[in-house]
Design an enzyme around this catalytic site. Structure first.
Site, PDB file in Angstrom:
ATOM      1  N   CYS A   1       2.817 -10.875  -7.033  1.00 26.20           N
ATOM      2  CA  CYS A   1       4.206 -11.342  -6.999  1.00 26.20           C
ATOM      3  C   CYS A   1       4.827 -11.159  -5.624  1.00 26.20           C
ATOM      4  CB  CYS A   1       5.049 -10.627  -8.047  1.00 26.20           C
ATOM      5  SG  CYS A   1       5.175  -8.856  -7.779  1.00 26.20           S
TER       6      CYS A   1
ATOM      7  N   CYS B   1       5.833  -4.218 -13.112  1.00 27.17           N
ATOM      8  CA  CYS B   1       6.923  -3.779 -12.230  1.00 27.17           C
ATOM      9  C   CYS B   1       7.089  -2.261 -12.322  1.00 27.17           C
ATOM     10  CB  CYS B   1       8.232  -4.480 -12.595  1.00 27.17           C
ATOM     11  SG  CYS B   1       8.051  -6.252 -12.837  1.00 27.17           S
TER      12      CYS B   1
HETATM   13 FE1  FES Z   1       6.590  -8.225  -9.168  1.00 29.16          FE
HETATM   14 FE2  FES Z   1       8.395  -7.401 -10.840  1.00 29.16          FE
HETATM   15  S1  FES Z   1       7.633  -9.413 -10.654  1.00 29.16           S
HETATM   16  S2  FES Z   1       7.325  -6.232  -9.390  1.00 29.16           S
END
Ligand code: FES
Length: 142
Positions: free
Chosen positions: A35, A104
């Site tokens: 991400c 996360c």
């Molecule tokens: Fe990457 Fe939350 S989407 S840490």
């Protein structure tokens, strides 16, 4: 049911312990390759106690809420307790995270562990290396 708990929304909107500790005893920066989010934890350690902790997170709302909650969970606690903080405990304290957002909270656990490892390394303190597995590529973090 709402996607995010009230607690997640509260910590996202009013994150606790945001910032930098200039003379930190340990700093840990971790990122999630997928991400692209980045989290940095700063620790001030007094004797065996986490005297202060601050974070900077460039990432999603869940990552911000997870870092905020993680700092609350370890502040004022013994180092040995901070070492045992798991992403599960962070997610539980947030009253849950959606399954696709659990990574996360993994970032928060990793950032605290990285900061503790940095503290040990900088201060020449012996530690059990198995406490800090290089888990960046394990499935749990992806
Ligand atoms: Fe990457 Fe939350 S989407 S840490």
């Amino acid at each position: 049911m709402a996607l995010y708990s009230e607690t997640v929304m509260d910590h996202f909107r009013n994150p606790r312990n945001v910032g930098v500790i200039e003379d930190a005893d340990g700093v840990g920066e971790v990122g999630n390759a997928k991400c692209g989010d980045i989290m940095t934890m700063y620790l001030k350690i007094d004797g065996d106690t986490i005297a202060d902790v601050k974070f900077e997170t460039f990432g999603c709302g869940s990552a911000i809420a997870s870092s905020s909650m993680a700092t609350e969970l370890i502040k004022g606690k013994p180092v040995s307790e901070a070492l045992q903080l798991t992403n599960k405990a962070v997610a539980e304290a947030l009253d849950g995270l959606p399954a696709h957002k659990l990574h996360c909270s993994v970032l928060a656990e990793e950032a605290i562990k990285a900061a503790l490892k940095d503290y040990y390394d900088k201060h020449g303190i012996e530690y059990d290396h198995s406490l800090f597995p290089d888990c960046a590529h394990c499935e749990g973090c992806e």
